[in-house]
Design an enzyme around this catalytic site. Sequence first.
Site, PDB file in Angstrom:
ATOM      1  N   LYS A   1      25.107 183.264  50.299  1.00  0.00           N
ATOM      2  CA  LYS A   1      25.633 182.851  51.604  1.00  0.00           C
ATOM      3  C   LYS A   1      24.944 183.631  52.711  1.00  0.00           C
ATOM      4  O   LYS A   1      24.533 183.077  53.729  1.00  0.00           O
ATOM      5  CB  LYS A   1      27.151 183.070  51.668  1.00  0.00           C
TER       6      LYS A   1
ATOM      7  N   GLN B   1      36.046 185.749  50.343  1.00  0.00           N
ATOM      8  CA  GLN B   1      35.584 185.216  49.057  1.00  0.00           C
ATOM      9  C   GLN B   1      36.720 185.244  48.033  1.00  0.00           C
ATOM     10  O   GLN B   1      37.351 186.284  47.813  1.00  0.00           O
ATOM     11  CB  GLN B   1      34.380 186.043  48.562  1.00  0.00           C
TER      12      GLN B   1
ATOM     13  N   ASP C   1      36.229 177.909  55.708  1.00  0.00           N
ATOM     14  CA  ASP C   1      36.499 177.309  54.403  1.00  0.00           C
ATOM     15  C   ASP C   1      37.406 176.089  54.519  1.00  0.00           C
ATOM     16  O   ASP C   1      37.549 175.322  53.571  1.00  0.00           O
ATOM     17  CB  ASP C   1      37.176 178.346  53.478  1.00  0.00           C
TER      18      ASP C   1
END
Length: 281
Positions: free
Chosen positions: A52, A96, A119
Amino acid sequence: MILIDGKKAAAELREELRQEVSELKSKYSKVPGLTVILIGDLAPSQIYVRNKEKSAKEVGLKSEVIKYPDSVQEKTVLEKIQELNGDENVSGILVQLPLPKHIDKQKVIETIDPSKDVDGFHPMNVGNLSSGYESSVPCTPLGCYLLIKKIEPNLNGKKAVVVGRSNLNGKPMTQLLLKENCTVTITHSKTKDLKAECLEADIIVAAVGIPELVRGDWVKKDAIVIDVGINKTDKGLVGDVHFEEVSKNAKALTPVPGGVGPMTIACLLKNTIDCFKRSQI
Ligand code: NAP
């Protein structure tokens, strides 16, 4: 059959995003920033976060990773998120997953400012998506959606079957297809006759986690089949779709690996840029 090349599509998307970031930089004299919080030392999480960070830098985003040990207190993480919520240099925040057991995942998700929730997991964004309003959309289904639209720009009236109803994949995928005027059936482990449902579909999205569940004789001729699954098996990584069998029937199919996977990170970058743009209005 069209082999849907997710690597190529992701590279094209990243290039578009790189240009967009450069334009935003000229316009606002700053670039969007993505902050990732990584807790613990799980190997897959470390790899995802590294990828990422690398991709974010590649398109010109400001990228930061904040690392905590497994033993970090929930309060410390929540306070850090609140601090990032108030930081105008941070456009997107991602924590995460998975998290250690003592940290409440939902509390973490709900602490992220919905306007920085790259997200798309915050209930506000989930609600906005299902109401058809603008929102951050979870990255994997967004990637699937973009791949489907490349093959078939007009989805009006198409029959879509989504296999799996997770909050991460199946449910947001269903909303995206509904927004495009598909007639959507969402299926799950209690669905009575999955093969019969799939045989009706012009579009199948499989997000289950069972190796090669969707077989060749489940797929209508000329269906578009998107395989979200990533399953480690004795013969290596396979999807939720039996690639060899389904490729004989489908009009278009994503491979595993190299299909949906590469689009996921590219969509995270897109979400970060979209959050930045909305914050400038
Ligand atoms: P999940 O949370 O475990 O959900 C799986 C879903 O599949 C559930 O809704 C479950 O139904 C359903 N299911 C289980 N057995 C079934 C069956 N026999 N027939 C029909 N449906 C069945 O999984 P997920 O997080 O969505 O992930 C799915 C797959 O995608 C995994 O292989 C994962 O590794 C992969 N994945 C890939 C990416 C990517 O970037 N490519 C990203 C995320 C995940 P119930 O609700 O009834 O239990």
